[in-house]
Each structure stands twice: as C-alpha cells, then as structure tokens.
Scaffold this motif. Structure first.
Motif, PDB file in Angstrom:
ATOM      1  N   THR A  76       0.833  -1.203   0.000  1.00  0.00           N
ATOM      2  CA  THR A  76       0.000   0.000   0.000  1.00  0.00           C
ATOM      3  C   THR A  76       0.869   1.255   0.000  1.00  0.00           C
ATOM      4  O   THR A  76       0.601   2.203  -0.738  1.00  0.00           O
ATOM      5  CB  THR A  76      -0.938  -0.011   1.227  1.00  0.00           C
ATOM      6  OG1 THR A  76      -1.753  -1.177   1.152  1.00  0.00           O
ATOM      7  CG2 THR A  76      -1.801   1.232   1.271  1.00  0.00           C
ATOM      8  N   ALA A  96      -0.056   2.471   7.084  1.00  0.00           N
ATOM      9  CA  ALA A  96      -0.237   1.315   6.194  1.00  0.00           C
ATOM     10  C   ALA A  96       1.053   0.537   5.963  1.00  0.00           C
ATOM     11  O   ALA A  96       1.070  -0.417   5.182  1.00  0.00           O
ATOM     12  CB  ALA A  96      -0.799   1.785   4.848  1.00  0.00           C
ATOM     13  N   GLN A  99       1.419  -3.364   4.949  1.00  0.00           N
ATOM     14  CA  GLN A  99       0.239  -3.894   4.270  1.00  0.00           C
ATOM     15  C   GLN A  99       0.610  -4.246   2.838  1.00  0.00           C
ATOM     16  O   GLN A  99       0.932  -3.371   2.039  1.00  0.00           O
ATOM     17  CB  GLN A  99      -0.899  -2.874   4.262  1.00  0.00           C
ATOM     18  CG  GLN A  99      -1.505  -2.623   5.604  1.00  0.00           C
ATOM     19  CD  GLN A  99      -2.632  -1.601   5.532  1.00  0.00           C
ATOM     20  OE1 GLN A  99      -3.003  -1.119   4.468  1.00  0.00           O
ATOM     21  NE2 GLN A  99      -3.183  -1.267   6.686  1.00  0.00           N
ATOM     22  N   THR A 101      -0.044  -5.773  -0.979  1.00  0.00           N
ATOM     23  CA  THR A 101      -1.113  -5.856  -1.967  1.00  0.00           C
ATOM     24  C   THR A 101      -1.040  -7.142  -2.771  1.00  0.00           C
ATOM     25  O   THR A 101      -2.009  -7.537  -3.404  1.00  0.00           O
ATOM     26  CB  THR A 101      -1.051  -4.643  -2.922  1.00  0.00           C
ATOM     27  OG1 THR A 101       0.240  -4.596  -3.538  1.00  0.00           O
ATOM     28  CG2 THR A 101      -1.318  -3.347  -2.168  1.00  0.00           C
TER      29      THR A 101
END
Length: 166
Positions: A76, A96, A99, A101
């Motif tokens: 992210t 974020a 995190q 993807t």
C-alpha cells in the motif's frame, strides 16, 4: 536451452502453486487465517538472472560498486509513493506500512512480478526482506558489498549489522 519466457513461466507456476497451497492451508486451520508470505527468488543461468517476487521482499543488483533496487514492493505504501501522496522517507512510519497488496497465500491467482537482467562479471545479487532494508539504507548495504567478502561472510555481516541497528 532455457529461454527467458520458459523460465519466467516455470517460476510463476511454482509461486502460484505455492500461493494456492498456503491459502488452502489457511482455510483448514483457523489459527492460520490471513497468513501469507512475501517472497523473492532468482534463477541465474549463463549471464542472465530471472528475478521473481511477491510482496515486499527485494532484489538488488550490485554492479561496479553501486547498488540498484531491481524490484518494487507490492504494498500500500509503495502505491502511495507512486501516486506522489507520500515520500519514501514517510513510508516507514505510515499507518499502512507492512500492508501487502500481493503475496504468497493471498487466495487469488496472483502471478509474481518477473524481470530478467543481464549480469556482468563481478555482479552480485542481494535478495532480502524488510528486516534488512528497513534497518540498513542502500549506502550501508552497498558499503558491506564493496568489502568483497565471500557470499556467506557478506550475508552474515549484513545480518549482524542489521541486528546491531535494531
């Protein structure tokens, strides 16, 4: 002979299968729910290197004393950097951070990103996780690679230096 296309397809198939197997395991066991992993690998033949990755593990090329990042994180914060919404310096402290993807075990047919690079005599590949590059910047990693130690000594010094930094 191994062509770039065949190599990329074989590596992609293996990582896709691994991702599906991990996802299936997480469905069978409640305490594994949501588990996933980042991965980076290199297949080297002749003077070529096929790099494949999912997530935020990275590949770097050390060429003529300079370190170049070959992969882009599937995260992210990388998307936010690409959009110009945050800087690379802000990424480490962004809410974020971490995190992903794309990763092994995501649960969809997620193909890894692949690239082929030509290698020159003396080139070195560095494959690492965020446990290394989040604690050592590119200059620090390049400085260790410039020492010309054996691969095992280089890896040990990178890990020891990162551990001393936190």
């Amino acid at each position: 002979s191994l062509t770039q296309e065949v190599a990329a397809q074989r590596v992609s198939d293996v990582l896709r299968d691994l991702s599906c197997q991990l996802y299936s395991e997480t469905l069978r066991s409640p305490y594994l729910r949501g588990m996933g992993a980042a991965v980076v690998c290199a297949l080297v033949w002749d003077r070529q290197a096929l790099i494949a990755h999912l997530g935020d593990c990275r590949a770097y090329l050390f060429h003529e004393g300079q370190l170049q990042q070959l992969t882009r994180d599937h995260s992210t914060v990388q998307k936010l950097i690409d959009q110009g919404r945050i800087t690379a310096q802000q990424a480490a402290y962004h809410p974020a951070a971490g995190q992903l993807t794309r990763y092994v075990g995501l649960g969809t047919e997620m193909a890894p990103e692949t690239t082929v690079r030509e290698l020159a005599p003396g080139d070195r590949l560095l494959l690492c996780s965020d446990g290394l590059y989040s604690l050592l910047d590119d200059d620090e990693m390049a400085g260790i690679l410039r020492l010309g130690l054996s691969p095992s000594e280089t890896c040990q010094l990178l890990v020891d230096t990162a551990n001393m930094q936190g």
